[in-house]
Write a protein that holds these residues in place. Structure first.
Motif, PDB file in Angstrom:
ATOM      1  N   THR A  27       0.846  -1.194   0.000  1.00  0.00           N
ATOM      2  CA  THR A  27       0.000   0.000   0.000  1.00  0.00           C
ATOM      3  C   THR A  27       0.881   1.245   0.000  1.00  0.00           C
ATOM      4  O   THR A  27       2.054   1.178   0.386  1.00  0.00           O
ATOM      5  CB  THR A  27      -0.896   0.032   1.250  1.00  0.00           C
ATOM      6  N   PRO A  28       0.323   2.379  -0.400  1.00  0.00           N
ATOM      7  CA  PRO A  28       1.119   3.610  -0.340  1.00  0.00           C
ATOM      8  C   PRO A  28       1.678   3.883   1.065  1.00  0.00           C
ATOM      9  O   PRO A  28       2.841   4.271   1.196  1.00  0.00           O
ATOM     10  CB  PRO A  28       0.133   4.688  -0.783  1.00  0.00           C
ATOM     11  N   ALA A  29       0.881   3.641   2.104  1.00  0.00           N
ATOM     12  CA  ALA A  29       1.354   3.900   3.469  1.00  0.00           C
ATOM     13  C   ALA A  29       2.488   2.953   3.859  1.00  0.00           C
ATOM     14  O   ALA A  29       3.471   3.370   4.482  1.00  0.00           O
ATOM     15  CB  ALA A  29       0.205   3.772   4.462  1.00  0.00           C
ATOM     16  N   MET A  30       2.365   1.681   3.487  1.00  0.00           N
ATOM     17  CA  MET A  30       3.375   0.687   3.873  1.00  0.00           C
ATOM     18  C   MET A  30       4.662   0.827   3.063  1.00  0.00           C
ATOM     19  O   MET A  30       5.719   0.375   3.503  1.00  0.00           O
ATOM     20  CB  MET A  30       2.816  -0.730   3.697  1.00  0.00           C
ATOM     21  N   THR A  31       4.595   1.424   1.882  1.00  0.00           N
ATOM     22  CA  THR A  31       5.780   1.512   1.013  1.00  0.00           C
ATOM     23  C   THR A  31       6.282   2.943   0.831  1.00  0.00           C
ATOM     24  O   THR A  31       7.116   3.187  -0.032  1.00  0.00           O
ATOM     25  CB  THR A  31       5.472   0.887  -0.363  1.00  0.00           C
ATOM     26  N   ALA A  32       5.788   3.851   1.639  1.00  0.00           N
ATOM     27  CA  ALA A  32       6.149   5.268   1.490  1.00  0.00           C
ATOM     28  C   ALA A  32       7.657   5.505   1.556  1.00  0.00           C
ATOM     29  O   ALA A  32       8.176   6.375   0.867  1.00  0.00           O
ATOM     30  CB  ALA A  32       5.441   6.105   2.554  1.00  0.00           C
ATOM     31  N   HIS A  33       8.360   4.724   2.363  1.00  0.00           N
ATOM     32  CA  HIS A  33       9.809   4.897   2.504  1.00  0.00           C
ATOM     33  C   HIS A  33      10.596   3.945   1.615  1.00  0.00           C
ATOM     34  O   HIS A  33      11.818   3.833   1.739  1.00  0.00           O
ATOM     35  CB  HIS A  33      10.225   4.706   3.966  1.00  0.00           C
ATOM     36  N   LEU A  34       9.893   3.250   0.712  1.00  0.00           N
ATOM     37  CA  LEU A  34      10.523   2.242  -0.139  1.00  0.00           C
ATOM     38  C   LEU A  34      10.288   2.491  -1.622  1.00  0.00           C
ATOM     39  O   LEU A  34      10.420   1.581  -2.427  1.00  0.00           O
ATOM     40  CB  LEU A  34       9.989   0.846   0.217  1.00  0.00           C
ATOM     41  N   GLY A  35       9.908   3.687  -1.988  1.00  0.00           N
ATOM     42  CA  GLY A  35       9.703   3.967  -3.398  1.00  0.00           C
ATOM     43  C   GLY A  35       8.287   3.763  -3.886  1.00  0.00           C
ATOM     44  O   GLY A  35       8.021   3.885  -5.072  1.00  0.00           O
ATOM     45  N   GLY A  36       7.362   3.419  -3.003  1.00  0.00           N
ATOM     46  CA  GLY A  36       5.963   3.271  -3.378  1.00  0.00           C
ATOM     47  C   GLY A  36       5.590   1.842  -3.727  1.00  0.00           C
ATOM     48  O   GLY A  36       6.437   0.953  -3.796  1.00  0.00           O
ATOM     49  N   PRO A  37       4.286   1.613  -3.943  1.00  0.00           N
ATOM     50  CA  PRO A  37       3.794   0.268  -4.239  1.00  0.00           C
ATOM     51  C   PRO A  37       4.399  -0.312  -5.517  1.00  0.00           C
ATOM     52  O   PRO A  37       4.759   0.416  -6.440  1.00  0.00           O
ATOM     53  CB  PRO A  37       2.281   0.460  -4.415  1.00  0.00           C
ATOM     54  N   GLU A  38       4.497  -1.631  -5.531  1.00  0.00           N
ATOM     55  CA  GLU A  38       4.987  -2.350  -6.698  1.00  0.00           C
ATOM     56  C   GLU A  38       3.813  -2.769  -7.581  1.00  0.00           C
ATOM     57  O   GLU A  38       2.680  -2.924  -7.104  1.00  0.00           O
ATOM     58  CB  GLU A  38       5.749  -3.609  -6.261  1.00  0.00           C
ATOM     59  N   PRO A  95      -0.621  -2.656   9.135  1.00  0.00           N
ATOM     60  CA  PRO A  95      -1.016  -1.492   9.943  1.00  0.00           C
ATOM     61  C   PRO A  95      -1.861  -1.819  11.165  1.00  0.00           C
ATOM     62  O   PRO A  95      -1.656  -1.238  12.233  1.00  0.00           O
ATOM     63  CB  PRO A  95      -1.781  -0.619   8.953  1.00  0.00           C
ATOM     64  N   GLU A  96      -2.785  -2.750  11.039  1.00  0.00           N
ATOM     65  CA  GLU A  96      -3.670  -3.044  12.176  1.00  0.00           C
ATOM     66  C   GLU A  96      -2.952  -3.724  13.336  1.00  0.00           C
ATOM     67  O   GLU A  96      -3.516  -3.841  14.434  1.00  0.00           O
ATOM     68  CB  GLU A  96      -4.885  -3.880  11.724  1.00  0.00           C
ATOM     69  N   PHE A  97      -1.689  -4.138  13.151  1.00  0.00           N
ATOM     70  CA  PHE A  97      -0.918  -4.784  14.208  1.00  0.00           C
ATOM     71  C   PHE A  97       0.272  -3.939  14.665  1.00  0.00           C
ATOM     72  O   PHE A  97       1.033  -4.365  15.537  1.00  0.00           O
ATOM     73  CB  PHE A  97      -0.422  -6.152  13.728  1.00  0.00           C
ATOM     74  N   LEU A 102       5.674  -5.856  17.848  1.00  0.00           N
ATOM     75  CA  LEU A 102       5.843  -7.055  17.028  1.00  0.00           C
ATOM     76  C   LEU A 102       7.044  -6.961  16.095  1.00  0.00           C
ATOM     77  O   LEU A 102       7.745  -7.952  15.885  1.00  0.00           O
ATOM     78  CB  LEU A 102       4.566  -7.330  16.234  1.00  0.00           C
ATOM     79  N   ALA A 103       7.297  -5.788  15.523  1.00  0.00           N
ATOM     80  CA  ALA A 103       8.449  -5.640  14.626  1.00  0.00           C
ATOM     81  C   ALA A 103       9.754  -5.859  15.389  1.00  0.00           C
ATOM     82  O   ALA A 103      10.678  -6.497  14.875  1.00  0.00           O
ATOM     83  CB  ALA A 103       8.441  -4.276  13.945  1.00  0.00           C
ATOM     84  N   VAL A 104       9.835  -5.353  16.600  1.00  0.00           N
ATOM     85  CA  VAL A 104      11.042  -5.544  17.406  1.00  0.00           C
ATOM     86  C   VAL A 104      11.215  -7.024  17.749  1.00  0.00           C
ATOM     87  O   VAL A 104      12.305  -7.586  17.591  1.00  0.00           O
ATOM     88  CB  VAL A 104      11.002  -4.685  18.688  1.00  0.00           C
ATOM     89  N   ALA A 105      10.138  -7.668  18.195  1.00  0.00           N
ATOM     90  CA  ALA A 105      10.221  -9.092  18.543  1.00  0.00           C
ATOM     91  C   ALA A 105      10.589  -9.931  17.317  1.00  0.00           C
ATOM     92  O   ALA A 105      11.414 -10.851  17.410  1.00  0.00           O
ATOM     93  CB  ALA A 105       8.899  -9.565  19.142  1.00  0.00           C
ATOM     94  N   ALA A 106      10.005  -9.620  16.159  1.00  0.00           N
ATOM     95  CA  ALA A 106      10.314 -10.365  14.939  1.00  0.00           C
ATOM     96  C   ALA A 106      11.757 -10.123  14.504  1.00  0.00           C
ATOM     97  O   ALA A 106      12.434 -11.046  14.034  1.00  0.00           O
ATOM     98  CB  ALA A 106       9.340  -9.984  13.831  1.00  0.00           C
TER      99      ALA A 106
END
Length: 175
Positions: A27-38, A95-97, A102-106
């Protein structure tokens, strides 16, 4: 250092069914720092790469017990940095999690997996210098900030990234 225990989670090997997770993360929000959606073609190519750990590294879906709800992805793969063979890691929490640790634990779990793999001394992460949350994940997971650099991800997209490093030769549980 926080004494709050990390949330329970499991890393499970990437499977054919995880294409839906890639789409949910694209999504645009999830990929904003990665160049945008594929594009769909790029997602399908990424999924095929993730299914071939021998050629492309080890990818995981992040799962919450007891029900097995998938909340994101992480992994590690070969990456040369500073003239030395190493691993690189990345992570995505839906986003809902987010905001639950969780990101730190993963990321801590993927440090352990890369350490167990045993082929390289270091595991690197390269979040954008502007991505506050992703840089916090690295810091909280015990990575050491070793500077900033221009970094290409995805191919053809350059960004200014922080260079975070975990020493895999350190004892288990330490990054």
């Amino acid at each position: 250092m926080s004494t709050t225990p990390p949330p329970p989670l499991r890393l499970e090997p990437w499977s054919d069914a995880d294409l839906a997770l890639l789409r949910a993360s694209n999504t645009p929000a999830m990929t904003a720092h990665l160049g945008g959606p594929e594009s769909e073609a790029q997602l399908l190519a990424r999924h095929r790469r993730y299914l071939d750990p021998e050629a492309n590294g080890t990818m995981f879906r992040i799962v919450l017990p007891p029900g097995g709800e998938t909340v994101g992805s992480t992994g590690f793969w070969e990456h040369e940095w500073g003239g030395e063979a190493a691993y690189e890691t990345g992570y995505a929490i839906l986003p809902e999690f987010q905001g639950r640790g969780l990101a730190v634990a993963a990321t801590r779990a993927v440090v352990d997996a890369a350490r167990a793999d045993g082929r390289h001394r270091y595991l690197y992460a390269f979040p954008s210098v502007d991505h506050v949350a992703s840089n916090a994940v690295c810091r909280k997971a015990g990575f050491e900030l070793s500077g900033a650099s221009e970094f290409e991800y995805p191919k053809g997209h350059f960004m200014r990234s922080n260079v975070w490093r975990a020493d895999l030769s350190a004892g288990a549980g330490a990054a």
